[in-house]
Enzyme design. Sequence first.
Site, short mmCIF file in Angstrom:
data_model
loop_
_atom_site.label_atom_id
_atom_site.label_comp_id
_atom_site.label_asym_id
_atom_site.label_seq_id
_atom_site.Cartn_x
_atom_site.Cartn_y
_atom_site.Cartn_z
N ASN A 122 30.08 40.76 19.29
CA ASN A 122 30.18 42.22 19.26
C ASN A 122 31.59 42.73 19.55
O ASN A 122 32.05 43.70 18.97
CB ASN A 122 29.15 42.85 20.20
CG ASN A 122 29.34 42.40 21.64
OD1 ASN A 122 29.71 41.26 21.92
ND2 ASN A 122 29.12 43.29 22.57
N GLY B 90 26.30 36.72 26.02
CA GLY B 90 25.46 36.74 24.82
C GLY B 90 24.08 37.19 25.18
O GLY B 90 23.88 37.90 26.18
N THR C 61 20.09 37.26 26.35
CA THR C 61 19.37 36.74 27.51
C THR C 61 18.63 35.46 27.18
O THR C 61 18.63 34.51 27.97
CB THR C 61 18.41 37.83 28.04
OG1 THR C 61 19.21 38.92 28.54
CG2 THR C 61 17.51 37.30 29.15
N THR D 1 19.37 33.13 24.99
CA THR D 1 20.33 32.02 24.93
C THR D 1 20.86 31.70 26.32
O THR D 1 21.01 30.54 26.69
CB THR D 1 21.49 32.37 23.98
OG1 THR D 1 20.94 32.70 22.70
CG2 THR D 1 22.46 31.23 23.84
N GLU E 54 26.75 36.63 31.37
CA GLU E 54 26.77 38.08 31.09
C GLU E 54 25.83 38.28 29.92
O GLU E 54 26.15 37.87 28.79
CB GLU E 54 28.19 38.52 30.71
CG GLU E 54 29.21 38.36 31.82
CD GLU E 54 28.89 39.26 33.00
OE1 GLU E 54 29.29 38.91 34.12
OE2 GLU E 54 28.24 40.30 32.81
N CYS F 286 26.80 45.66 25.03
CA CYS F 286 25.75 45.42 26.02
C CYS F 286 25.68 46.56 27.04
O CYS F 286 24.73 46.66 27.78
CB CYS F 286 25.99 44.11 26.73
SG CYS F 286 27.63 44.01 27.47
N GLU G 104 32.35 39.05 36.52
CA GLU G 104 33.69 38.83 35.96
C GLU G 104 34.59 39.95 36.46
O GLU G 104 34.13 40.85 37.16
CB GLU G 104 33.61 38.84 34.42
CG GLU G 104 32.78 37.68 33.87
CD GLU G 104 32.78 37.63 32.35
OE1 GLU G 104 32.34 38.60 31.72
OE2 GLU G 104 33.22 36.60 31.80
O1 TXE Z 1 23.86 36.02 20.79
P1 TXE Z 1 23.76 34.54 21.23
P2 TXE Z 1 23.81 36.61 19.39
C1 TXE Z 1 22.41 40.20 22.58
C2 TXE Z 1 21.90 41.10 21.50
C3 TXE Z 1 21.81 40.19 20.34
C4 TXE Z 1 21.33 38.92 21.01
C5 TXE Z 1 21.62 37.72 20.20
O2 TXE Z 1 20.61 41.54 21.84
O3 TXE Z 1 20.84 40.62 19.40
O4 TXE Z 1 22.09 38.87 22.21
O5 TXE Z 1 22.96 37.88 19.72
C6 TXE Z 1 26.53 30.84 21.36
N1 TXE Z 1 24.60 26.61 23.55
N2 TXE Z 1 23.85 40.25 22.73
O6 TXE Z 1 23.04 35.84 18.36
O7 TXE Z 1 22.82 33.71 20.45
C7 TXE Z 1 26.68 31.53 20.02
O8 TXE Z 1 27.15 30.62 19.05
C8 TXE Z 1 25.83 27.15 23.64
C9 TXE Z 1 24.35 40.81 23.95
O9 TXE Z 1 25.24 36.79 19.12
O10 TXE Z 1 23.52 34.68 22.66
C10 TXE Z 1 27.67 32.61 20.37
O11 TXE Z 1 28.97 32.08 20.43
N3 TXE Z 1 26.20 28.29 22.99
C11 TXE Z 1 25.72 40.29 24.23
C12 TXE Z 1 27.22 33.03 21.76
O12 TXE Z 1 26.48 31.93 22.28
C13 TXE Z 1 25.26 28.91 22.25
C14 TXE Z 1 26.63 40.40 23.06
C15 TXE Z 1 26.32 34.27 21.76
O13 TXE Z 1 25.25 33.97 20.92
C16 TXE Z 1 23.94 28.43 22.12
C17 TXE Z 1 26.03 39.81 21.90
C18 TXE Z 1 23.63 27.22 22.80
N4 TXE Z 1 22.41 26.67 22.73
C19 TXE Z 1 24.66 39.74 21.75
N5 TXE Z 1 23.25 29.28 21.30
C20 TXE Z 1 26.40 41.00 25.39
N6 TXE Z 1 25.88 40.80 26.61
O14 TXE Z 1 27.38 41.67 25.19
C21 TXE Z 1 24.11 30.26 20.95
N7 TXE Z 1 25.32 30.04 21.50
#
Ligand code: TXE
Length: 485
Positions: free
Chosen positions: A155, A231, A233, A235, A253, A287, A466
Amino acid sequence: MPLTQSVEKILNYIGGELVAPQEGGWLDNFEPATGAVYSQVPDSSAADVERAVAAAQAAFPGWSQLSFEARASYLFRIADLIDRDMSQLVEAESMDNGKPLKRAAEVDIPRSSKNFRFYAGAVLNARTEAYTSPQVLNVTLRQPLGVVTCISPWNLPLYLLTWKVAPALLMGNCVIAKPSEVTPLTAYLLAQLCREAGLPAGVFNIVHGSGGNTGNAIIGHPGIKAVSFTGGTRTGRHIASVVAPQFKKLSLELGGKNPNLIFADCDYDKMLATTLRSSFANQGQICLCGSRIYVERGIYGKFRDDFVERSRRLKVGDPRLAETDLGAVVSRVHQEKILGAIERAKAEGGKVLCGGGPAEVGGRCSGGYFVQPTVIEGLSEQCATNQEEIFGPVVTLQPFDREEEAVALANATQYGLSSSLWTRDLSRAMRVAERIEAGVVWVNGWMVRDLRTPFGGVKQSGVGREGGDDALSFWIEKKNVCISY
Ligand code: TXE
């Protein structure tokens, strides 16, 4: 030449070199505004991760033994290079993420160089603690962890990547970063700037790839001593389940479902203008966006009419155009998730006051992923729409009568990242702020950021903080040395 034509294959940055994935895995990289594939990004394997960890381990002794001043000098140089290449990085971020150019120019890229400068300056004034008593001196050593990883989302790609990497490097660690595979471009450009800045080989490595493939290989690697993740919750929960049994340091976060509490005595015009931003900035993909808006009943009708009228006037369009307020959401999958959430809200009895579907943007963007700014009222606080993170330009409205009720509504989800609170009554502001379950409470504002403050969430919005000293302390181990003399 526009960036879209000039980058075909995005490369990993390992051991100071820009390299292709060893086992040849590649993923298509889409431009959200057009839906077209404009480049490919490595889907790196465990072999690539191993190579990066080995390079980081080899670089660690030299890097960790440098002075704070020497490490800071590299990061000040990188910040200068980000500023020099500002327009290229702005174009890249907008193209890769779908956000308006003006937002990348006003927020994302300037904050990326600021992240490097802020932490470089912070460590130059870093202190440790010492305690004296008769014939005894206690001193705390702040020692780097070793090889660590920073995993960042799509994002705010460069903004959140640099927010993690800068303190990790400055405290003497060597970093394996994994940006989101959905928005890899500015990380690739940053790698080139790090090479130009002369950052020693292996100190900072970027291994691109999917979470399931590359990400899992990183978090499971025994050579990685700490994980900082931003990322979703779901994940984050998976990462915690893998990392906690290895006793690695972990910072999470995660998502949010942030309340925006508006009392009748607020500065109405400032509240209205700010609430538009906190609802729809970055297409609602922050977020910290306030997606649940609770308004004291006395001004609910006026607010609803004014807010809907202003939301309707927001321009959804080509991110390249100056008049665009909302660009494309980040992917087709995410667009479908958001549109599905809107349909679910309708099924739950919500009344769509404006928006409610995809936005049609013609010309070069006819194949892009656009969603109308959407305002919905008439839902209960326990419905899925008000409980689950949508992460798009979708907000719900609900009136309240009493302060007690407002606090209960605010706290009625499993998330606890941030909250906005609008009132001129500062006693009420502090009473409510003390009771809201969140890591950040903005009173009469939103996204007012001082990088020295602790940043993070509670409940399912994360673990750890952070920012400022919290970030510097995360990236070290404290060792107490007690000297008797
Ligand atoms: O996040 P992911 P995504 C929320 C928002 C969004 C949801 C999923 O609701 O729809 O999270 O978004 C890496 N081991 N936020 O798909 O999957 C992945 O490659 C290690 C809130 O982007 O959480 C990416 O680099 N790494 C958030 C990162 O994790 C892994 C901002 C985020 O991916 C992994 C974005 C694994 N097993 C989305 N699986 C905020 N808090 O700002 C994935 N990744």
